[in-house]
Write a protein that holds these residues in place. Sequence first.
Motif, mmCIF file in Angstrom:
data_model
loop_
_atom_site.group_PDB
_atom_site.id
_atom_site.type_symbol
_atom_site.label_atom_id
_atom_site.label_comp_id
_atom_site.label_asym_id
_atom_site.label_seq_id
_atom_site.Cartn_x
_atom_site.Cartn_y
_atom_site.Cartn_z
ATOM 1 N N SER A 185 0.839 -1.193 0.000
ATOM 2 C CA SER A 185 0.000 0.000 0.000
ATOM 3 C C SER A 185 0.874 1.243 0.000
ATOM 4 O O SER A 185 1.998 1.231 0.510
ATOM 5 N N LYS A 190 5.051 -1.908 -5.145
ATOM 6 C CA LYS A 190 4.020 -2.670 -5.843
ATOM 7 C C LYS A 190 4.584 -4.053 -6.140
ATOM 8 O O LYS A 190 5.794 -4.202 -6.355
ATOM 9 N N SER A 221 -1.572 3.530 -4.441
ATOM 10 C CA SER A 221 -2.039 2.239 -4.950
ATOM 11 C C SER A 221 -2.057 1.232 -3.814
ATOM 12 O O SER A 221 -1.271 1.331 -2.865
ATOM 13 N N HIS A 222 -2.930 0.240 -3.933
ATOM 14 C CA HIS A 222 -3.099 -0.749 -2.871
ATOM 15 C C HIS A 222 -3.264 -2.134 -3.501
ATOM 16 O O HIS A 222 -4.058 -2.313 -4.430
ATOM 17 N N PHE A 223 -2.509 -3.110 -2.973
ATOM 18 C CA PHE A 223 -2.520 -4.471 -3.500
ATOM 19 C C PHE A 223 -2.710 -5.463 -2.353
ATOM 20 O O PHE A 223 -2.189 -5.265 -1.256
ATOM 21 N N TYR A 240 -6.091 -5.299 -6.813
ATOM 22 C CA TYR A 240 -5.482 -3.996 -6.575
ATOM 23 C C TYR A 240 -6.515 -2.895 -6.775
ATOM 24 O O TYR A 240 -7.558 -3.088 -7.418
ATOM 25 N N ALA A 242 -5.869 1.187 -7.844
ATOM 26 C CA ALA A 242 -4.890 2.229 -8.148
ATOM 27 C C ALA A 242 -5.565 3.306 -8.985
ATOM 28 O O ALA A 242 -5.637 3.193 -10.213
ATOM 29 N N TYR A 252 -4.268 -8.677 -10.761
ATOM 30 C CA TYR A 252 -2.918 -8.724 -11.319
ATOM 31 C C TYR A 252 -2.364 -10.131 -11.177
ATOM 32 O O TYR A 252 -2.797 -10.915 -10.332
#
Length: 522
Positions: A185, A190, A221-223, A240, A242, A252
Amino acid sequence: MDWQKIALFLSFIFVQSLFAGEKSPKEVSVASLLRVGFSPKLVAIWQQKVKAPRAEFFAWKRSLKDKEAALVSKLWKVENLSYPPPTRETKPNVHQSQNNRGNDVLNENKPKTESPAKDPFLEDHLFLGLGYQNLDVQYLPREEKNHSSFAFGGFQKGQRFSFEKRDENFLYGIHFKYNSFHITSGNRYKPIPHFYFAKDPEFYSQMDRPNSPLPQPIQSSHFFGTQNSIFGKLTDYGIYYAPGFSSYPGIYVSSPNKSYSGVWSPGENKSSFFINDTLQLQQFGKHRIQSESILNHKESVGFYYSKSEFVDSNFLVDVTFYRDSPLLYGNVSSGDFRPEIPQTLGYMRGSYRNILGGEVLSSQEGHRYESGGSGFLPIIVSQYGNVLCRYRQYNEVGNYQYQETGRAIFYEWRKDRTVFSIGWERRELGSQWEGKIAIPIQTGHLLELSAIFREGNLKTRSWFENWTYASDFNINLTDREEIIKIKYINQFLSLNVSYSEKKTSPAPILFINFQFLHLIDL
């Protein structure tokens, strides 16, 4: 039991306690090897080498290259492997015989086994990062001329964090792991290797390399993802969000060594694909491929670069293709003004041992279409470089229609990423000097210089060879009267300077970007 033996016993207990929660290479099962992506052949070699002495095992580990090295490195992290250091014998005390002391002297004079090379970015550390950028252009607002950044963060037991200040914005970045799950995050990290995904248009990182604490700066962005075996290979996949890439969430997926990666936002039907791999096709040659693309329902942008070698590396082919549009990800080259019109450019160079060959180029930018071709042949060939004669045709149609012919003489020496090239070209209404130097000083250090000087009243744009990195676009077109570019890069320091002048503008353009990274061991 004297004090030396007691100390030896306690140190042995301490060393064993350090590695109590970790595996040794001998304890890894075949299923674990296959799950990471080992081929049956590599599994057999691994099982043989782990039975060998410690020094022989690490010598084999250091000799691995490309995919095999990446797979072993991946296994080391996933399985939390460790090889406890060998216990040392105590030195003889004063009551031991003279013969034993003589044997110890002989042993001390024997060459010591080198310790395995370590990646400093995988050791527990804190880090400091600094960046400064200046773009000196007439009439450009001050807030767009200067950009600065400061970052502080750390890496411990596989967990990463950073706090940074970019201009006036305070940002963060985290990458935490728990078993096979991970969460990423913020504005720095990433789990995918993409360069342009949600890229911060005002900043970029020259420190972007595997495991670096300062990869490409991104917008928020957040994954959330996991690593599991798919078709027998460990694959990273997840979801994700973003906003800098798409206003809708997406999914992803990334290959074990991050050679292949893709993202997709179904709400906007927007996707991005990344490739960075080397293919060995036996009689069909060796091919290094780098590519990244961003696609939506309106257009596609990105780049493709490949370097191919055939017949014992005697025949070489370089191909570059890119479509540059600020509509999706902003300016891709810092310090270079690009119109709000997409540019599509393709370039190919083929040669026999870099002494006999040709080039073709095609570019479309709005209603401006440019093309050309060239051929070059040797006048002098030697181990110290070659003197080449070049003939090049320049064409432009659209708002204007021009055609020019250039005849040039060059001195060149090219091998792998090392390039020395300087020459002079004469056209009907003018001439130009151009040069390119690229020197890998040692592993991880690269110095590059590119320059062009145009004289007279040249009607068409020149072909300008920028850098050797594909993401920097190694070829472009320019009508600048003068360009000088210098770049120096290593793991912890980079300097990028560009100076150019336009014939129609009295004010030159100066671009400076400096970046620095310092690690503090824990």
